[in-house]
Design an enzyme around this catalytic site. Sequence first.
Site, short mmCIF file in Angstrom:
data_model
loop_
_atom_site.label_atom_id
_atom_site.label_comp_id
_atom_site.label_asym_id
_atom_site.label_seq_id
_atom_site.Cartn_x
_atom_site.Cartn_y
_atom_site.Cartn_z
N SER A 35 24.89 69.88 27.86
CA SER A 35 23.60 70.00 28.54
C SER A 35 23.57 71.25 29.41
CB SER A 35 23.32 68.76 29.40
OG SER A 35 24.40 68.49 30.26
N ASP A 73 32.52 68.82 26.66
CA ASP A 73 31.86 68.50 25.39
C ASP A 73 32.33 69.43 24.28
OD1 ASP A 73 30.18 66.31 25.24
OD2 ASP A 73 28.56 67.31 26.32
N LYS A 102 34.72 65.33 24.73
CA LYS A 102 33.76 64.31 24.29
C LYS A 102 33.14 64.80 22.98
CE LYS A 102 29.69 63.56 26.53
NZ LYS A 102 28.70 64.05 25.54
N GLU A 104 30.26 63.84 19.97
CA GLU A 104 29.09 63.01 19.61
C GLU A 104 29.24 62.45 18.19
OE1 GLU A 104 25.27 64.80 20.23
OE2 GLU A 104 25.75 65.34 22.30
N GLU A 171 24.27 56.46 25.21
CA GLU A 171 23.08 57.11 25.77
C GLU A 171 21.82 56.47 25.19
OE1 GLU A 171 23.19 61.36 25.87
OE2 GLU A 171 21.09 61.53 26.48
O1 KIV Z 1 25.78 66.90 27.85
C1 KIV Z 1 25.61 65.96 28.65
O2 KIV Z 1 25.21 66.16 29.82
C2 KIV Z 1 25.91 64.61 28.20
C3 KIV Z 1 25.58 63.48 29.12
C4 KIV Z 1 24.12 63.29 29.22
C5 KIV Z 1 26.27 62.23 28.75
O3 KIV Z 1 26.38 64.43 27.13
#
Ligand code: KIV
Length: 254
Positions: A35, A73, A102, A104, A171
């Site tokens: 994000s 991420d 993380k 997805e 989410e």
């Molecule tokens: O990228 C992000 O901020 C996220 C969160 C909303 C969990 O993946």
Amino acid sequence: MKDEGVRLSMVTCYDAWSARLLARSSVDALLVGDSVSMVMHGHPSTVHADLEMMRLHTAAVRRGDPEAFVVADMPFPLHRLGPARAMEAVDVLAKAGATAVKIEGARGHLDTVEHIVESGFPVMGHLGLTPQSVHQLGGYRVQGRDEAAAEQIFEDSQALEAAGCFALVLECVPKALAERISRALRIPTIGIGSGPGCDGQILVLHDMLGMNPGFKPRFLRTFLDGAGAVTGAVDAYAEAVRAGDFPNKRESFL
Ligand code: KIV
């Protein structure tokens, strides 16, 4: 913490300045979310985050808080290019200071998740509304509302736990589905827009600080009028400059 019924709190963090501030709070872990591409770089979606962007922000967060548990991420589409390419990305993020990555989704890259975990690096899963798939999902919508979709998310959560994920972000899924998944898994679920039945919660820092006044999804609680505080302070400064009140004698060198 899950075993003891203690709920985890996480927020996003993208830079050294906020990491230093968050180190003084009691939040449990930080996410360098993709994000960042929207919040900090003004892109329209998270698919604009690339590895270099994630590396730079992860390294800044690590410099700001050397002790934090920092999840970074995996940017789209590196986890879809096979285990070897994904491991190269993990290597970059780990050297930048990530404690975990993380990833997805689940279907089509469970082997990659397993490979990263077997290689010794922790992976957090992310199901429900997976923003990297926003164009396929047709917008930022609640996922898993009908039985078939709910079943798919439930099965994927089981598969991610079996593949070795240490935690799972849920989410924007209905509260009952999040509760069912959280009860069924041994690993903690971290919810955003998924109700109170998750084992923890995560919010985008700028959203929960009210830095984004036009953004008011149902699930968001703002804990500060950040936009008001910042513009108010900068207006006060600009006014003090115009009035010749800043800098004063004490703020000047003799
Ligand atoms: O990228 C992000 O901020 C996220 C969160 C909303 C969990 O993946």
